[in-house]
Design an enzyme around this catalytic site. Structure first.
Site, mmCIF file in Angstrom:
data_model
loop_
_atom_site.group_PDB
_atom_site.id
_atom_site.type_symbol
_atom_site.label_atom_id
_atom_site.label_comp_id
_atom_site.label_asym_id
_atom_site.label_seq_id
_atom_site.Cartn_x
_atom_site.Cartn_y
_atom_site.Cartn_z
ATOM 1 N N ASP A 147 0.833 -1.195 0.000
ATOM 2 C CA ASP A 147 0.000 0.000 0.000
ATOM 3 C C ASP A 147 0.878 1.259 0.000
ATOM 4 O OD1 ASP A 147 -2.779 1.195 0.402
ATOM 5 O OD2 ASP A 147 -1.716 2.050 2.106
ATOM 6 N N LYS A 154 1.482 4.246 -3.025
ATOM 7 C CA LYS A 154 1.440 5.686 -2.781
ATOM 8 C C LYS A 154 2.741 6.350 -3.255
ATOM 9 C CE LYS A 154 -1.550 5.197 1.291
ATOM 10 N NZ LYS A 154 -1.659 5.350 2.756
#
Length: 813
Positions: free
Chosen positions: A674, A678
């Site tokens: 995750d 980003k």
């Protein structure tokens, strides 16, 4: 004295006629013009055309007409008036039957014969209504307008001969003691042949009579409260106009406002007689007054109308440049075949002329132009006419548009913002009307978008379709419900929740879904088919539509490009689109930039923190970025910030899960995928054409943790790793620091690693679920630009999504 005209729906049933009688009785007026009963004229036309082809269906239509008129007569008349009406109907319907039979025998239907057949509708309704007045105890007379309204011989849409008509009308015995029930729509030539004034011509009959008699007012009674700001069937927010000028009424009626027959205005305007539109089903409503001295509108425009079923014909070619008389030949050619030209526009280069005509006139108009310019086409100077069908015209009308800047800009911005393609435009020098030809499929959306731009310009509405009702989605819905009234009162923003979907069910309601009751609505919905959900959203074609993806799905971003191409704004915290294939990311950002349709993904990095926006501003303003360092996982940040002496790493992971900071499977967070996504988004926003495979991702946990068959098994393995993590923590503490998982983007490369943050490290003092991004640039060199705050939790993420939706509303006119 007034003339009162009642349309087809106002005489369409016995109850409606009884209501009419009451209205006339209460008014004390004596001149009443009536249309045929609703639907009768269409039935007469169908019967005539069926007879002309030898289709025996005309007999069934005649039987239905006989039954309907006898039922009306039986219900409305009594005693001797009922007997008289029955006898009159028998004779009149017999005449109609004989005519239809004759047409069926010769298999020919002339425009002259069709006018005579259509006249039976008004003749029968007026006679029955006159006897209904008598049966109600009121003095009444039946008047056939063919005796007093004279026209030329242009059958189907005859022109009134006003001098002769005025003389006959003034000589008619319209005594003050009787109510005169007069047939609308029909007239006669000087030879006595029956003619008609065009569909909707009963309004014109009333205006002709009113002008001849110089009455005080002409009342047009229909089934709506007056002239509306737009068609309420297409624009639910349309409202009644109190007053309007003759010129504005002419423009609106010409461009599809069905309440008024366009030629009606001219006779009244010539005599300065006001026209009032009233609702026979709501007599108390004051209606709309049409007059020369209408009060100025409080809005920049008076109304917005449209015409359906339009074809656009373009004549073009190099031979037209500098050649005089071309426009005259085009219009003259179309005039000879009686094609009604609704709009004309010519390029200043003189290379082309566009005309908008009725869809029914398209083919014969094209053939006529082919014949007119045959020699030029053979020489290659002019191309064959190009015909575009399935078009519509919207028209923005208002006296206050004159000499007022920005009106056209507001119209075209509202259309462009909603992806409505403008094919042709026209504006007269009077500045009373701006017309645009658009695709017919966009008519309703265009009307709503422009109507909101002018009449609800203080309120900006977004029609929201949500996918995903997990932690972020349901929190967003709660926030929408809680802030609904505050948004409207303080920001004049209205968010209409139109659709909700999750992996199991979906529901779409064009009237809107209460965000506080979304669960109930979804429970009554249908099984979810995301493709069908998106298709229905596109088919609804609502203005200012926004699609909000509150999932982590790999598949939903596949719809994004198509949605942007259909002028649907996208708001999403889903990182899969921008961290997926590089081409998709570039296509989405490029499409948004090219079309001007917002693509909002601020919450894909840092939840509710403003990270992407500032980065884009740095790049756009020309600042050179040298390095980006970031803690990008709120989950990992919480665990490491809480990892102090005496706390076990596995216990902190359990606590993070219990607090809702992790995914149902914490490995989805601890894998650092995750955070890596980003970081990839930030690198791409910086300007690097980076792929996910290019990133260096140092794992936090051993491979065995990720290979565990279940979450419970994962926690068992994780507990055995506590000693290793404690050793790392202790080493960091010995250096006066703490463990941090940091992404570094520099020199076209990106890496994510566990590192020790010591006294001079900006990440040392993070607490809770803080995220932090440090931008080192030429301008922010000695003291970097820092964005810091909570980066995990449904509330802050949903709040960021909410903020993006509100920002979308601010881009609306």
């Amino acid at each position: 004295m007034k003339v009162m005209k009642f349309g087809g729906t106002s005489v369409g049933s016995p109850e409606a006629v009884k209501r009419l009688i009451g209205i006339v009785k209460d008014s004390g007026e004596k001149l009443v013009v009536v249309s045929a009963f609703s639907g009768v004229t269409d039935s007469l036309i169908r019967a005539a055309k069926a007879a002309a082809t030898g289709d025996a269906a005309f007999k069934d239509i005649l039987t239905a007409l006989r039954k309907r008129h006898r039922l009306m007569a039986e219900t409305l008349t009594t005693g001797g008036y009922g007997t008289e009406t029955d006898a009159w109907l028998s004779e009149t319907l017999g005449e109609l039957g004989s005519m239809l039979l004759g047409i069926s025998l010769v298999r020919e239907l002339s425009v002259h014969s069709l006018d005579l057949i259509m006249s039976f509708g008004e003749r029968m309704s007026a006679f029955i209504i006159s006897r209904a007045f008598l049966s109600a105890g009121l003095e009444a007379e039946f008047t056939d307008a063919r005796d007093i309204v004279k026209t030329d011989e242009s059958y189907g849409c005859a022109a009134c001969k006003y001098d002769l008509t005025n003389t006959l009308v003034r000589a008619a015995l319209f005594g003050p003691d009787s109510i005169h029930v007069i047939t609308g729509f029909i007239a006669s030539s000087e030879k006595g042949d029956t003619t008609t004034l065009g569909r909707g011509g009963s309004d014109l009959t009333a205006s002709i009579l009113g002008a001849a008699l110089k009455v005080d007012e002409i009342e047009i009674w229909t089934d709506v409260d007056g002239i509306m700001t737009s068609d309420p069937r297409l624009v639910p927010e349309a409202f009644r106009i109190d007053e309007i000028t003759y010129e504005e009424a002419l423009e609106l009626s010409h461009f599809g406002a069905k309440v008024l027959h366009p030629p009606t205005v001219a006779p009244a305007m010539a005599q300065g007689i006001p026209i009032r539109i009233k609702n026979s089903f709501n007599p108390a409503c004051p209606g709309t007054l049409i007059t020369s001295s209408a009060a100025p509108s409080e809005y920049p425009v008076r109304g917005i109308a449209s015409i359906k079923r339009i074809a656009l014909i373009r004549v073009q070619g190099s031979g037209m440049v500098g050649s005089t008389g071309m426009a005259g030949r085009v219009l003259g050619c179309l005039s000879r075949i009686k094609a009604n030209v609704v709009l004309i526009t010519q390029a200043s280069s003189q290379h082309s002329i566009c005309c908008a005509v009725s869809h029914d006139d398209a083919e014969r108009s094209s053939q006529a132009l082919m014949s007119e310019f045959e020699l030029e086409m053979l020489a290659g100077a002019i191309e064959p006419p190009l015909v575009e069908t399935d078009r519509a015209i919207i028209a923005v009308v208002g006296e206050r548009m004159k000499r007022r800047t920005g009106i056209s800009g507001r119209v075209f911005h509202a259309l462009g913002r909603n992806g409505v393609n403008i094919i042709a435009i026209a504006q007269g020098s009077s500045e009373l009307n701006i017309s645009a030809v658009i695709n017919a499929a966009d008519e309703a959306k265009a009307l709503n978008a422009v109507h909101r731009a002018f009449f609800l310009s203080g309120i900006r509405s977004v029609n929201l379709f949500l996918v995903g009702t997990g932690l972020i989605g349901k929190t967003l819905l709660s926030q929408l419900a809680a802030q609904k009234e505050q948004l409207l009162s303080s920001l004049s923003v209205r968010i209409n929740l139109i659709g909700v979907a999750n992996s199991r069910r979906m529901v779409i309601d064009p009237a809107g879904i209460d965000p506080a009751l979304w669960k109930d609505a979804l429970d009554t919905g249908e099984a979810c088919d995301l493709g069908a959900y998106v298709d229905r959203m596109k088919k609804l074609n609502l203005p200012n539509t926004a699609f909000c993806d509150c999932t982590a799905s790999e598949n939903i971003p596949d719809f994004y490009l198509d949605l942007l191409n259909n002028a649907v704004t996208i708001v999403t915290p889903n990182k899969r689109a921008n961290a997926g294939p590089l081409k998709r990311y570039k296509d989405l950002v490029g499409m948004s930039r090219e079309t001007g349709i917002p693509y909002c993904y601020e919450t894909t990095v840092g939840a509710g923190l403003p990270i992407i926006g500032p980065l884009q501003d740095l790049v756009a303003s020309g600042d050179r970025i040298n390095r980006i360092e970031a803690v990008l996982s709120g989950t990992i940040s919480f665990i490491l910030n809480s990892f102090i002496e005496g706390r076990k790493f596995s216990e902190l992971v359990r606590e993070a899960k219990e607090r809702g900071y992790t995914e149902p499977d914490p490995r989805d967070d601890l894998s650092a995928m995750d955070a890596a996504r980003k970081a990839l988004i930030l690198a791409r926003e910086w300007g690097y054409d980076m792929h996910f495979e290019d990133m260096i991702i140092e794992p936090i946990l051993p491979k065995a943790c990720f290979e565990a068959p279940s979450v419970d098994a994962f926690f068992e393995i994780l507990a055995s790793f506590d000693a290793v993590m404690e050793e790392k923590r202790a080493e960091a503490a010995a250096q006066g620091g703490m463990l941090r998982y940091v992404a570094v983007i520099e020199g076209g490369k990106a890496s994510l690693r566990l590192r020790v943050a010591t006294e001079k490290d900006p990440f040392l003092n993070l607490v809770g679920t803080d995220n932090m991004v440090v931008f080192t640039t030429d301008r922010y060199n000695e003291l970097p630009l820092v964005v810091k705050g909570p980066g995990a939790g449904a509330a802050v993420t949903a709040g960021g999504v909410f903020a993006d939706i509100v920002k979308i509303a601010k881009t609306i006119v």
